[in-house]
Motif scaffolding. Structure first.
Motif, short mmCIF file in Angstrom:
data_model
loop_
_atom_site.label_atom_id
_atom_site.label_comp_id
_atom_site.label_asym_id
_atom_site.label_seq_id
_atom_site.Cartn_x
_atom_site.Cartn_y
_atom_site.Cartn_z
N LEU A 226 -8.08 4.58 -13.25
CA LEU A 226 -6.66 4.76 -12.96
C LEU A 226 -6.36 4.51 -11.49
CD1 LEU A 226 -5.72 7.87 -15.13
CD2 LEU A 226 -5.15 5.49 -15.56
N VAL A 227 -7.25 4.98 -10.60
CA VAL A 227 -7.05 4.77 -9.16
C VAL A 227 -7.09 3.29 -8.83
CG1 VAL A 227 -8.09 5.13 -6.89
CG2 VAL A 227 -7.85 7.05 -8.46
N GLN A 228 -8.06 2.56 -9.41
CA GLN A 228 -8.13 1.13 -9.16
C GLN A 228 -6.89 0.41 -9.66
OE1 GLN A 228 -10.07 -0.70 -7.55
NE2 GLN A 228 -9.79 -2.81 -8.28
N ALA B 260 -14.13 12.34 -17.27
CA ALA B 260 -12.86 12.35 -16.55
C ALA B 260 -12.95 11.60 -15.23
CB ALA B 260 -12.41 13.80 -16.32
N LEU B 261 -14.10 11.68 -14.55
CA LEU B 261 -14.26 11.00 -13.27
C LEU B 261 -14.16 9.49 -13.45
CD1 LEU B 261 -14.88 11.05 -10.26
CD2 LEU B 261 -17.33 11.08 -10.83
N PHE C 199 -3.97 -1.50 -7.32
CA PHE C 199 -3.53 -2.88 -7.46
C PHE C 199 -2.00 -2.96 -7.56
CE2 PHE C 199 -2.52 -6.77 -9.68
CZ PHE C 199 -3.36 -7.70 -9.07
N VAL C 200 -1.40 -2.05 -8.32
CA VAL C 200 0.07 -2.05 -8.46
C VAL C 200 0.73 -1.79 -7.11
CG1 VAL C 200 2.02 -0.89 -9.54
CG2 VAL C 200 -0.03 -1.37 -10.88
N VAL C 201 0.22 -0.81 -6.35
CA VAL C 201 0.78 -0.50 -5.03
C VAL C 201 0.66 -1.69 -4.10
CG1 VAL C 201 0.48 0.95 -2.99
CG2 VAL C 201 0.44 1.98 -5.26
N GLN C 202 -0.46 -2.39 -4.18
CA GLN C 202 -0.66 -3.55 -3.33
C GLN C 202 0.36 -4.65 -3.65
OE1 GLN C 202 -4.65 -5.72 -1.87
NE2 GLN C 202 -4.25 -6.00 -4.03
#
Length: 455
Positions: A217-219, A210-211, A223-226
């Motif tokens: 998912l965080v990466q 899961a980690l 990228f999408v937020v950026q």
């Protein structure tokens, strides 16, 4: 809907008429909080995009079990170099190219496995969707015991012995004879309850946890937020970033549907029969391809994911690469509807760069043609899947108009399959060729991004 809104927002933000790309950059866009110019490099842009694409295509894919018989007395060259290289070139690399060129097909495969895993998990008491995934992906493999090996047959609830046995006494697993992968229909439910590992044991067989999935998912979300942040500050996205944004959005859904599937399992669980016990195909027999029009049928059925109906598992050494079980027709076309719509959204995201400054006009025209193709081809598949799913669920005969639409969609899919792949290749190539001439604003960093932790 969320994907389409994201596409519209970015297109309006990045290519607003009020602030074109060629317009002078305002001071607030190039000065960071400490008053110094904030610039990013071409190498940084490429690395950020390629690392995200790699995570979305290589790491996010959860392959089926690619079974390979164990070889005895191997030389070190074969064991440590030749076999891993052969596995990479013949299985992992083709799967990576599929995910790179046709990512929505991988999504469709993930959705079909998710649906079928749910169906199987309801048939065996105590099973979860992880067990269903493990069954579908070839997690159980049939072996024959060597002659004269002592064994005990497993008993069913009816007290009748089954053909599946447990070896006893002196037995070396190196001498087992592999036969074929097993489907859910091949093993009685009573036996599955005995031989199946627990959910924790199944997750332990996977090469991911899961980690790791959360990091990916965080990466991806980062990228999408950026990209959204650049759009909010009227900063342009490079074509490579637009392509990466499309991959990140689509592969997010792939990861969601494969969240419970064990990843990169290489060794299946052995299920034994005696050396004299025969094994035949259980359940419905596989269909046969029409000899005269086999290539047309293969293009169509592989596109909608119905190729499993033509596969005889008992004749295979390993589970097929895109095997997801034989779904009923209404579930098959229903499972293809969502991925097809998301596939059109994947193409629509590329339209963010519709009005970008391209180094040459042919690149601009080819990019726009490719965008149109990547939107219309999956949408055609969505129309076909929607009509077939509704028709099969309601059980009504299709009228002449619906039949005509289905025939048109059928031929459009066959004729446009190569056009779609060519469009995917074109957008990938143009995404890199346009890096030779980027507008100055493309190198400006969003002010707050350097203060947010990320990989």
């Amino acid at each position: 809907m969320i994907v389409l809104l994201l596409t519209y927002y970015l297109a309006q933000s990045v290519h607003s008429d009020a602030v074109p790309i060629s317009a002078p950059i305002e001071l607030r866009d190039v000065v960071s909080c400490d008053g110094q110019n904030s610039q990013r490099t071409l190498a940084g842009i490429v690395w950020s995009c390629l690392s995200t694409i790699f995570l979305c295509t290589w790491v996010a894919v959860h392959p089926n079990v690619h079974f390979r018989p164990e070889k005895q007395h191997q030389r070190w060259f074969e064991k440590w170099l030749w076999d891993p290289l052969h596995e990479l070139l013949t299985y992992k690399l083709p799967l990576f190219l599929w995910a790179l060129l046709v990512p929505e097909y991988i999504l469709s495969w993930a959705v079909r496995q998710y649906v079928q895993a749910g169906v199987i998990s309801k048939q065996v008491p105590g099973w979860t969707r992880t067990h269903g995934h493990f069954m579908i992906m070839g997690g159980f493999h049939l072996f024959r015991l060597p002659v004269d090996t002592a064994s005990i047959p497993l008993s069913l609830k009816s007290s009748k012995p089954s053909s599946i046995v447990i070896p006893t006494g002196d037995h070396s697993r190196e001498n087992d004879d592999p036969v074929c992968p097993l489907k859910y229909e091949d093993v009685p439910v009573d036996i599955l309850k005995i031989i199946a590992p627990t959910e924790t044991e199944l997750k332990d067989k996977g090469k991911s946890d899961a980690l790791t999935k959360i990091i990916v998912l965080v990466q991806t979300v980062w990228f999408v937020v950026q990209c959204i942040a650049r759009g909010s500050q009227r900063l342009p996205l490079t074509e490579l970033e637009v392509v990466t944004l499309a991959y990140a959005t689509l592969n997010f859904f792939i990861y969601v549907f494969w969240w419970d599937k064990p990843q990169n399992v290489e060794c299946p669980i052995r299920v034994y029969k005696t050396a004299t016990e025969m094994h035949g195909e259980s359940g419905e027999m596989a269909d046969k391809w029409e000899e005269n029009w086999a290539w047309l049928g293969k293009i169509f059925f592989y596109t909608v994911g119905g190729q499993d109906s033509f596969v005889t598992i008992s004749e295979k050494q390993s589970i097929p690469m895109f095997w997801s079980g034989r779904l009923s027709d209404h579930l098959l076309f229903g499972a293809g509807l969502g991925p097809s719509i998301l596939g059109s959204a994947f193409g629509a995201i590329h339209c963010v760069a519709w009005s970008s400054e391209f180094p040459s006009r042919p690149e601009l025209i080819l990019w726009r043609i490719s965008c149109i193709a990547m939107i219309t081809v999956p949408f055609t598949v969505a129309i076909l899947c929607a009509m077939m799913a509704m028709g099969l669920r309601e059980g009504n005969d299709l009228n002449n108009l619906e039949v005509a639409i289905l025939i048109i969609c059928f031929f459009l899919i066959i004729l446009s399959a190569w056009l779609y792949i060519a469009s995917r290749i074109a957008t990938l190539v143009i995404a890199f060729t346009t890096l030779r001439s980027l507008p100055p604003a493309a190198f400006t960093t969003v002010n707050w991004t350097t203060f947010i932790p990320h990989i």
